[in-house]
Design an enzyme around this catalytic site. Structure first.
Site, PDB file in Angstrom:
ATOM      1  N   HIS A  67       0.828  -1.199   0.000  1.00  0.00           N
ATOM      2  CA  HIS A  67       0.000   0.000   0.000  1.00  0.00           C
ATOM      3  C   HIS A  67       0.864   1.252   0.000  1.00  0.00           C
ATOM      4  O   HIS A  67       2.022   1.229   0.420  1.00  0.00           O
ATOM      5  CB  HIS A  67      -0.925   0.019   1.222  1.00  0.00           C
ATOM      6  CG  HIS A  67      -0.224  -0.196   2.521  1.00  0.00           C
ATOM      7  ND1 HIS A  67       0.054  -1.461   3.014  1.00  0.00           N
ATOM      8  CD2 HIS A  67       0.271   0.668   3.430  1.00  0.00           C
ATOM      9  CE1 HIS A  67       0.673  -1.357   4.176  1.00  0.00           C
ATOM     10  NE2 HIS A  67       0.828  -0.072   4.454  1.00  0.00           N
ATOM     11  N   CYS A 180      -0.566  -2.720  18.238  1.00  0.00           N
ATOM     12  CA  CYS A 180       0.800  -2.927  17.762  1.00  0.00           C
ATOM     13  C   CYS A 180       1.431  -1.557  17.557  1.00  0.00           C
ATOM     14  O   CYS A 180       0.724  -0.547  17.508  1.00  0.00           O
ATOM     15  CB  CYS A 180       0.825  -3.746  16.469  1.00  0.00           C
ATOM     16  SG  CYS A 180      -0.016  -2.971  15.068  1.00  0.00           S
TER      17      CYS A 180
END
Length: 648
Positions: A67, A180
């Site tokens: 991406h 995360c």
């Protein structure tokens, strides 16, 4: 925006054959071009490769989601393909990738790529769904499968609202928080894995995601009160005070993805520890598998990370003061002989003077949260000033011996554990005095204890600090060269990890020594030379031995020239992580050579950072450049031998 709204027939290709990661990227970009999503193919590809250079987007399980948010994107879109035979995409699990989604988001606007990435990560966690996609025969079937899965996972886009409504009076058996460091894929994958496994096990579970866009699906006070326990699968700090008195299992986000059943069962069996929040201190052992050494390292790095802006900003300003001053006017007042130099030196001294108190304060805060900050800060200041019981009454007229960096480290850990001790003692006080603890009892008692202890131990620690500095000052010839080689090599061992930080902190600590001179500056110079070599050695190798690297690595290698010259050792991490056996040894040897030569040529650096941009303040600058160049070339040559040409 739904995934099916971003996909088009033109941007889907099934049953593709590609032979490499780069071919896979090129094929997906071609699909983007066909869909009219990008205006500049090469510019968009640069964005994709730049993202891959920071870490692979092959998230494992056969899935890859490259991406980029890029100025070449004319409209948001997705491209997707299946590769039944699989292709090596440097996936996190080391296995081939066979289902691909590429995300294109415009440079301006919302973080659509993050939203799409989170949604894809969620639905692709279902292995059966992913396999159905891989074996889809037509684009229509492919889109239908995605549409059905989206509808199942996000019915009418009200999943979060439904979970947070108070209609559910019996609450959830298990709650979870996932997070995360980047807050993108793994955060949502862990939440999805836990929710799916809970359904299989016949229990109810709600997962809060602390993603890049903030916390979503937030756990309510009522839900926390009614649940059996909470799973915190996180690789970064999350809000823990709300879980006080509840059964809490803290672990890594990866365990949320890979061990959901084990985590849930631990909560259901009531085998997780009870969490007691005391202003931020975790009285349990911490995250699963985290050793005492790891916890100490995290506390130390918390102090170092907050200290560095003071060190770098103040240190470089002091170095500039020397650069713009005229020593001939008054050698004894060098650094303040001209108005400009005096201003720079004064500001730099003030910033640099906070280094040790800030280091101690934030180590203490890492251990004991906010009550520890003031206690550690005061301890660091006392250590830096060198107060003792013999000089507190005559400090201005006496010669104080600072305990320096060692004393600040001691003060930081001491401050944190003083607050931990005080919490245990004050727990016995009546509840009516609870409000007095943070505003009166902790600061007064903590600072008093810290001051008395540091004043008592300063003579001993100061003597150790002085002996260490005298030892370093006495090193000459081969001994100083050996020290330079060791420090330089340490900068390459883990490139930002414990060894690297230990060497760097040791170098910067020398700049805080009273009347720091050539010996201390030489150590800092050797440290910076060693840290500049790894990116430069890799950049040189990608330039002169191109057949050892892929095209994307060669393009990333160019960036390492800038990284190396700027003293950003971390630029070498993607290469070292991908091939440590063949990259790390040459870098370590090259850095050791640079550090040794810097010492041999008696180069000195009064600034703690800056790379090539502070060359004007370096003693013997020409030979310093020679040292760095020699280390980089040695690293390149050894790397060209250890890293074999790629198979065509």
């Amino acid at each position: 925006m739904r995934i099916t709204e971003l996909l088009q027939d033109e941007t889907i290709d099934l049953g593709v054959k590609v032979g490499s990661k780069e071919e896979a990227i090129d094929h997906l970009i071609d699909l983007m071009v066909k869909g009219g999503n990008i205006t500049d193919r090469e510019e968009y590809k640069k964005g994709i490769l730049a993202r891959e250079a920071t870490g692979t987007t092959g998230i494992g399980g056969g899935i890859a989601i490259p991406h980029a948010k890029n100025k070449a994107v004319s409209k948001p879109g997705l491209a997707s393909m299946t590769v039944p035979e699989g292709v090596d995409y440097d996936a996190m699990d080391g296995k081939p990738s066979d289902v691909f989604f590429m995300i294109a988001a415009p440079a301006e606007g919302s973080d659509l790529h993050l939203e799409a990435l989170a949604r894809l990560s969620t639905i692709l966690m279902d292995p059966e769904f992913k396999e159905n996609l891989l074996h889809a025969k037509t684009k229509e079937e492919y889109l239908r499968l995605i549409d059905e899965k989206e509808t199942e996972k996000f019915p009418d886009e009200t999943k979060e609202v439904k979970q947070e409504t108070p209609e559910k009076t019996d609450g959830y058996q298990v709650l979870a928080v996932t997070a995360c460091p980047t807050g993108i894929a793994h955060t949502f994958m862990a939440a999805e894995a836990l929710e799916n496994k809970a359904k299989e096990m016949g229990c109810t579970l709600k997962a809060e995601t602390n993603g890049s866009g903030g916390a979503k699906n937030i756990l309510t006070k009522e839900e926390i009160e009614k649940c059996d326990g909470i799973i915190v699968a996180a690789d970064k700090n999350v809000e823990m005070a709300r879980f006080d008195g509840k059964q809490v299992l803290q672990t890594k986000v990866a365990d949320g993805i890979n061990k959901p059943e084990e985590l849930i069962q631990t909560i259901l069996d009531h085998k997780a520890p009870i969490y007691h929040h005391a202003g931020g201190v975790q009285e349990e052992e911490g995250a699963e598998g985290e050793s005492v050494g790891r916890q100490i390292y995290k506390h130390l790095m918390n102090g170092v990370s907050h200290m560095l802006p003071f060190v770098i900003g103040g240190g470089i300003l002091i170095a500039l003061a020397f650069l713009f001053d005229d020593q001939a006017i008054n050698p004894a007042n060098f650094g303040k002989n001209t108005p400009l130099a005096a201003v720079l030196k004064t500001i730099g001294d003030q910033a640099f003077g906070f280094m040790l108190p800030v280091l101690a304060g934030f180590i203490s805060m890492s251990i004991a949260d906010r009550p520890g900050l003031a206690v550690g800060f005061v301890g660091g200041a006392i250590a830096n000033a060198g107060y003792t019981f013999s000089n507190v009454m005559t400090y201005d007229s006496s010669t104080a011996i600072s305990s320096g960096f060692i004393g600040a480290l001691l003060a930081g850990f001491l401050g944190g554990y003083i607050i931990v001790l005080l919490r245990k003692i004050f727990d016995k006080l009546p509840n009516a005095l609870e409000g007095l603890k943070p505003i009166l009892l902790y600061p007064v008692c903590g600072i008093l204890l810290m001051g008395v202890i540091m004043i008592a131990v300063n003579p001993i620690v100061g003597a150790i600090n002085t002996a260490l500095n005298n030892f370093l000052s006495s090193m000459s010839g081969t001994s100083s060269i050996l020290l330079g080689a060791i420090l330089g090599g340490m900068m390459s061992v883990d490139m930002g990890g414990p060894f690297n930080k230990a060497a760097y902190v040791f170098g910067t600590a020398q700049l805080t020594v009273a009347n720091a001179g050539p010996e201390q500056y030489a150590i800092m110079a050797a440290v910076m030379a060693g840290g500049m070599v790894p990116p430069l050695a890799i950049a040189l190798c990608t330039t002169f031995f191109k057949n050892r690297f892929t095209e994307s690595e060669r393009k990333s290698g160019v960036v390492n020239y800038v990284m190396g010259l700027s003293f950003i050792t971390e630029g070498a991490i993607p290469f070292a992580a991908g091939d440590p056996l063949h990259i790390l040894p040459p870098c370590i040897i090259g850095s050791a050579v640079a550090g040794a030569l810097s010492m041999a040529f008696q180069c000195g650096l009064p600034a703690p950072h800056g790379g090539i941009f502070v060359i004007g303040v370096i003693t013997n600058p020409l030979m310093y450049l020679v040292s760095i160049a020699a280390g980089a070339v040695v690293g390149m040559l050894i790397m060209s031998v250890t890293k074999k040409p790629l198979k065509k």
